[in-house]
Design an enzyme around this catalytic site. Structure first.
Site, mmCIF file in Angstrom:
data_model
loop_
_atom_site.group_PDB
_atom_site.id
_atom_site.type_symbol
_atom_site.label_atom_id
_atom_site.label_comp_id
_atom_site.label_asym_id
_atom_site.label_seq_id
_atom_site.Cartn_x
_atom_site.Cartn_y
_atom_site.Cartn_z
ATOM 1 N N ARG A 159 -10.014 -5.901 -13.392
ATOM 2 C CA ARG A 159 -10.835 -6.716 -12.487
ATOM 3 C C ARG A 159 -12.073 -5.895 -12.132
ATOM 4 N NH1 ARG A 159 -5.873 -7.291 -8.683
ATOM 5 N NH2 ARG A 159 -5.789 -5.154 -9.437
ATOM 6 N N LYS B 201 0.832 -1.204 0.000
ATOM 7 C CA LYS B 201 0.000 0.000 0.000
ATOM 8 C C LYS B 201 0.871 1.260 0.000
ATOM 9 C CE LYS B 201 -3.740 -2.598 0.690
ATOM 10 N NZ LYS B 201 -3.127 -3.932 0.826
ATOM 11 N N GLU C 292 -1.678 0.648 -5.747
ATOM 12 C CA GLU C 292 -0.830 -0.289 -5.011
ATOM 13 C C GLU C 292 0.311 -0.750 -5.903
ATOM 14 O OE1 GLU C 292 -2.669 -3.576 -2.981
ATOM 15 O OE2 GLU C 292 -4.335 -2.365 -2.234
ATOM 16 N N ASP D 73 -1.441 -1.882 -9.377
ATOM 17 C CA ASP D 73 -2.895 -1.725 -9.399
ATOM 18 C C ASP D 73 -3.217 -0.292 -9.785
ATOM 19 O OD1 ASP D 73 -3.152 -4.329 -8.639
ATOM 20 O OD2 ASP D 73 -3.774 -3.912 -6.580
ATOM 21 N N LYS E 232 -8.630 1.237 4.256
ATOM 22 C CA LYS E 232 -8.078 -0.121 4.264
ATOM 23 C C LYS E 232 -6.890 -0.224 5.201
ATOM 24 C CE LYS E 232 -6.029 1.018 -0.251
ATOM 25 N NZ LYS E 232 -5.970 0.624 -1.683
ATOM 26 N N ARG F 91 -4.715 -4.555 -13.247
ATOM 27 C CA ARG F 91 -3.435 -5.113 -12.820
ATOM 28 C C ARG F 91 -2.468 -5.073 -14.005
ATOM 29 N NH1 ARG F 91 -1.720 -8.687 -9.104
ATOM 30 N NH2 ARG F 91 -2.610 -7.132 -7.706
ATOM 31 N N ASN G 100 2.338 -4.211 -5.961
ATOM 32 C CA ASN G 100 2.345 -5.555 -5.393
ATOM 33 C C ASN G 100 3.663 -6.252 -5.700
ATOM 34 O OD1 ASN G 100 -0.692 -6.163 -4.517
ATOM 35 N ND2 ASN G 100 -0.706 -4.909 -6.365
ATOM 36 N N ARG H 94 -15.620 -3.808 -4.721
ATOM 37 C CA ARG H 94 -14.240 -4.246 -4.898
ATOM 38 C C ARG H 94 -14.098 -5.044 -6.191
ATOM 39 N NH1 ARG H 94 -13.697 -7.510 0.553
ATOM 40 N NH2 ARG H 94 -15.712 -8.188 -0.285
#
Length: 320
Positions: A230, A130, A286, A278, A165, A215, A288, A238
């Site tokens: 997504r 994050k 984000e 993301d 979050k 992504r 990842n 979400r």
């Protein structure tokens, strides 16, 4: 098979018997490594250790096939002493808790013994998924990270609507969409911060989420030409696949490529060979680094071999 000398590919992952092979990026990597003639070794969960000053692991020879339910076979367990010719795929899912951090420290010692660790253990410790996005503020929406529930509440009031979050979740867990004045906002913030003990992130709500949480995969700092959007389904906000989102492949936009160009060089410099960005709308949310996914979906939709690109880079930079 490739012309590269065979490597010993050692995978640290969650229990292999429970994966979904059609969606598991670690499995795609293992299939590709096996296809190239590399030797596979599966680390027993919790099997990393030190013997004296040497990093070792309890491993078993591994063979894989693309058949759910019969997708792997293990040989006899034995202790492996890390060294040159070993490529370690660190693919354990979050949380990045004390046990995870200790494993990265052991893998740092394996790295000093000559093993190649993907991704770099120091980077895995440094880059909270994050917070790492905030290393590139030019790419991000308005964000506040705080333990102070009043400050977080004021942020929601300023922007009218926000996503809240924790810093250590994955797969969309414990993510809240909250509006200013909402009756449950206080208890949401108390829960996320545990009464002011833990940091939480507030991010301006991006309505573009209805078009998908994209992504973007980076291999050695370079983006794959397609991303997986997504898309939230039904009454879910979400987009995470783990939360029921639908994956739809798309070519990268100019903005996507710009964001990748901002982030990619730093990931490459820090030894983060396989990274997932993301992106919602025009904004990075984000970075990842622990166990990015979406290889299999993009391969299937566009006839790609992303794990092949990854192993091209691994082979080019590993000493057998």
């Amino acid at each position: 098979m490739t012309d590269a000398a065979p490597l010993d590919v050692v995978v640290v992952m969650d229990p292999i018997e429970s994966i979904k092979t059609a969606k598991d990026s670690s499995f795609a990597m293992l299939l590709e490594a096996q296809r190239r003639g590399h030797r596979l070794h599966y680390v027993r969960p919790g099997g990393l250790a030190l013997r004296g000053a040497r990093a070792v692991a309890m491993t078993a020879p591994l063979t894989v096939q693309d058949m759910q339910g019969s997708h792997f076979r293990l040989g006899d367990w034995q202790e492996l002493d890390f060294g040159p010719g070993h490529v370690v795929l660190m693919r354990k899912d979050p949380p990045v808790d004390a046990a995870y951090l200790h494993d990265t420290q052991l893998l740092g010692m394996a790295q000093r013994q000559g093993a190649r660790v993907v991704n770099d253990p120091q980077g895995l410790r440094d880059f909270n998924e994050k917070l790492a996005a905030l290393l590139f503020p030019q790419c991000c929406p308005p964000i506040l990270v705080s333990r102070d529930a009043k400050a977080l509440k004021a942020f929601v009031g300023e922007h009218g609507e926000a996503v809240l979050k924790p810093l250590d979740g994955m797969g969309g867990r414990s993510i809240f969409r909250a509006r200013a004045g909402e009756a449950n906002l206080n208890v949401i913030l108390e829960t996320l911060t545990q009464g002011g003990v833990h940091l939480a992130m507030a991010q301006r709500y991006l309505p573009e989420i209805v078009d998908g949480d994209k992504r973007i995969l980076l291999v050695d700092g370079e983006p794959v030409d397609y991303c997986l959007a997504r898309i939230p389904q039904g009454d879910e906000f979400r987009g995470n696949l783990a939360a029921g989102g639908r994956g739809e492949g798309r070519p990268l936009t100019e903005r996507d490529r710009w964001i990748a160009a901002q982030v990619g060089p730093e990931m490459k410099r820090r030894g983060m060979l396989f990274v997932g960005l993301d992106v919602i709308g025009d904004y990075l949310t984000e970075v990842n680094v622990t166990s990015p996914t979406c290889i299999r979906e993009l391969d299937a939709q566009f006839g790609l071999n992303i794990a092949g690109t990854l192993f091209d880079r691994i082979e080019a930079t590993s000493v057998a």
